[in-house]
Motif scaffolding. Sequence first.
Motif, short mmCIF file in Angstrom:
data_model
loop_
_atom_site.label_atom_id
_atom_site.label_comp_id
_atom_site.label_asym_id
_atom_site.label_seq_id
_atom_site.Cartn_x
_atom_site.Cartn_y
_atom_site.Cartn_z
N THR A 110 37.55 42.46 21.86
CA THR A 110 37.47 41.53 22.99
C THR A 110 36.69 40.26 22.69
N GLY A 111 35.92 40.26 21.59
CA GLY A 111 35.08 39.11 21.29
C GLY A 111 33.81 39.07 22.11
N GLU A 112 33.56 40.10 22.90
CA GLU A 112 32.36 40.16 23.73
C GLU A 112 31.14 40.36 22.84
N GLY A 113 30.10 39.52 23.04
CA GLY A 113 28.93 39.57 22.17
C GLY A 113 27.67 39.95 22.92
N GLY A 114 26.53 39.65 22.26
CA GLY A 114 25.25 39.93 22.87
C GLY A 114 24.77 41.36 22.72
N TYR A 115 25.31 42.10 21.76
CA TYR A 115 24.90 43.48 21.56
C TYR A 115 23.76 43.56 20.54
N LEU A 116 22.80 44.42 20.83
CA LEU A 116 21.77 44.79 19.86
C LEU A 116 22.31 45.93 19.01
N ARG A 117 22.42 45.70 17.72
CA ARG A 117 22.85 46.75 16.80
C ARG A 117 21.63 47.57 16.42
N SER A 118 21.56 48.78 16.93
CA SER A 118 20.34 49.58 16.81
C SER A 118 20.08 50.07 15.40
N GLY A 119 21.14 50.23 14.60
CA GLY A 119 20.96 50.86 13.30
C GLY A 119 20.87 52.38 13.39
N ASP A 120 21.01 52.91 14.61
CA ASP A 120 20.95 54.36 14.82
C ASP A 120 22.36 54.91 15.01
N LEU A 121 22.59 56.08 14.47
CA LEU A 121 23.87 56.75 14.64
C LEU A 121 23.77 57.72 15.81
N GLY A 122 24.81 57.75 16.62
CA GLY A 122 24.81 58.65 17.76
C GLY A 122 26.21 58.92 18.26
N PHE A 123 26.30 59.70 19.33
CA PHE A 123 27.60 60.01 19.91
C PHE A 123 27.38 60.51 21.33
N TYR A 124 28.46 60.51 22.09
CA TYR A 124 28.44 61.08 23.44
C TYR A 124 29.16 62.43 23.43
N HIS A 125 28.61 63.35 24.17
CA HIS A 125 29.25 64.66 24.36
C HIS A 125 29.01 65.08 25.80
N GLU A 126 30.12 65.23 26.53
CA GLU A 126 30.07 65.59 27.95
C GLU A 126 29.17 64.64 28.74
N GLY A 127 29.29 63.35 28.39
CA GLY A 127 28.56 62.32 29.12
C GLY A 127 27.12 62.13 28.70
N GLN A 128 26.63 62.97 27.79
CA GLN A 128 25.24 62.88 27.33
C GLN A 128 25.21 62.21 25.96
N LEU A 129 24.16 61.41 25.74
CA LEU A 129 24.00 60.74 24.46
C LEU A 129 23.16 61.60 23.52
N TYR A 130 23.60 61.66 22.25
CA TYR A 130 22.86 62.36 21.20
C TYR A 130 22.64 61.40 20.04
N VAL A 131 21.46 61.46 19.44
CA VAL A 131 21.14 60.63 18.28
C VAL A 131 21.28 61.48 17.03
N ALA A 132 22.07 60.98 16.08
CA ALA A 132 22.34 61.76 14.87
C ALA A 132 21.47 61.36 13.69
#
Length: 565
Positions: free
Chosen positions: A431-453
């Motif tokens: 989309t070209g949408e900007g303004g994101y902070l790239r955290s450098g952290d790996l993660g994922f969502y599972h059943e609506g919850q965020l997990y940091v890998a």
Amino acid sequence: MSQPSTLVDILLERASQETAAPVIYLPDGESDEVRLTYGEIDRHARALAAQLQTMTQPGDRAMLLFAPGHEAILGFFGALYAGLYPVPVLPPRPGQSPDDLLSFAADSKPSVLLTSAAIAPMIQGMLAATGSQTPVVAADAPEASGDDWTRPDVSRDDIATLLYTSGSTRRPRGTRLTHRVIIDRLRPLKEMMERISGHESPIVSWAPLSHAMGLFANVLQPLYCDRTAVILSPVAFMEKPTRWLHAITRYEGGITTAPNFALQMCVDRSTPEDREGLDLSTWKAIALGSEAIRLDTLDAFAEMYEPYGFDRRAYQMAYGMSEGFGVGTFYIEQAPDAPVHLATAFDRDELLDGRAVAVSPEAPGAQMIVRCGIVPPNEDRTVTVFDPETHLPLPEGRVGEMWIRGASVADGYWENPEATAETFGGVRADTGEGGYLRSGDLGFYHEGQLYVAGRLKDMIIVRGKNLYSVDVEALAENSHPALVQGASAAFSIEENGEEQLVTIVETEEAEPDVESIASAVRQAVGEAINLPVLSVVVVEAGSLPRTRSGKIQRYKAREQFLAAR
């Protein structure tokens, strides 16, 4: 309280209120108390600012070099009252190299160094040895009158502090935090605290004031929320971790923050005598963050302290960083009568291939990951998982880099446009949408919850297999009873044209059986991930390089390992 624009506004407001909650500093972590009202902090800040205004210009930087103590609070607000940008940094210990301090100073170019009268001679001597002409001012002994103070023209978009990132994976950078960014983070956390623990529970913490967690938890959040702040010296905590828990008992603390290793220390370095008299029933929330959170640590702490009134429902995960300044603090809803669910088991091999597949905790290759939870209601921010290569968002169940948007994200690094563009300039490829902070952290969502890998830059690739440093470290630490929990570093080096795995582990034993430990580490890692460990280095507890907040600095450990070969 009307909506303030700056931290100066907040302190002036609190200083005018006779009933405002106090700040209590515990130098020895026990009975010795220094009580400060916000009126006293305000009057001291005016006098210090009046002195600083004779020697600086608005927008200059003031480096804060304080040993643990309440003087750091006076210096921080004195700098703000002078229109300066505070740069909190821990001074080097006796005999420690001042290289980090000098690099911070070279980057921020301070016009003045603020410290306490007790260590000012040491700081002056250190500066003289480097040829620096920067003046040193004792913040606890101002040489001016508050009557001479002129309130600076400070707006919500001016810098409130420069916080240098801890450097656990890279060289430090100064994060610009404006008054607006900080206040936008304080507001929703106040609502969360009131929801969990009511309106008046004291905040009890020991984190260093030079670190984001300490500055936020010890000073700014209590000030904004008008809650009593009980602050232990971090030295007192490190000497005897249960002092923190006794302070919670004594002051009926309801909220605190801590990294994983603090809980582990309370387990490993606690005797029944140390725990005698504890009552943790008022403790409603502990925001855990700053490093990887391990389920075995949470379980061990809860099992040890539940007899003293601790409730596992107090665990709250606080995913954040200096750049986001607590931007990722999540809320875990725990039903009063339901079992507390803190972690989920995932297939380790699938995770390493970028997929989060939930399995039974008893399944072969199962890996328990602590969940962050959900974004608190009405938060003006998003955390989206992106493919770090294609910059496209990933669906639930896929592992990628966490990108963050929202009002509480910092606006960049101090005088470092390249690093600012790299970290704060994330743009969606579709989309070209900007303004994101790239955290450098790996993660994922599972059943609506965020997990940091894990950390993107802590990914180890050996023989085509992707590994997370934290996973290898957990395997190593649990392989032998002589090893210290939360005190290891895993990384890769190039050997004979290919990447090889190295682990450094700490032990408190005076004469450890190095061969037995190395064998146990190799066996544990080999059985779990089917890879050999080139080198296992056993060192004395406390030897690994750490950040100011206590996190292991893997890149420095790697540099030291290579230099010693």
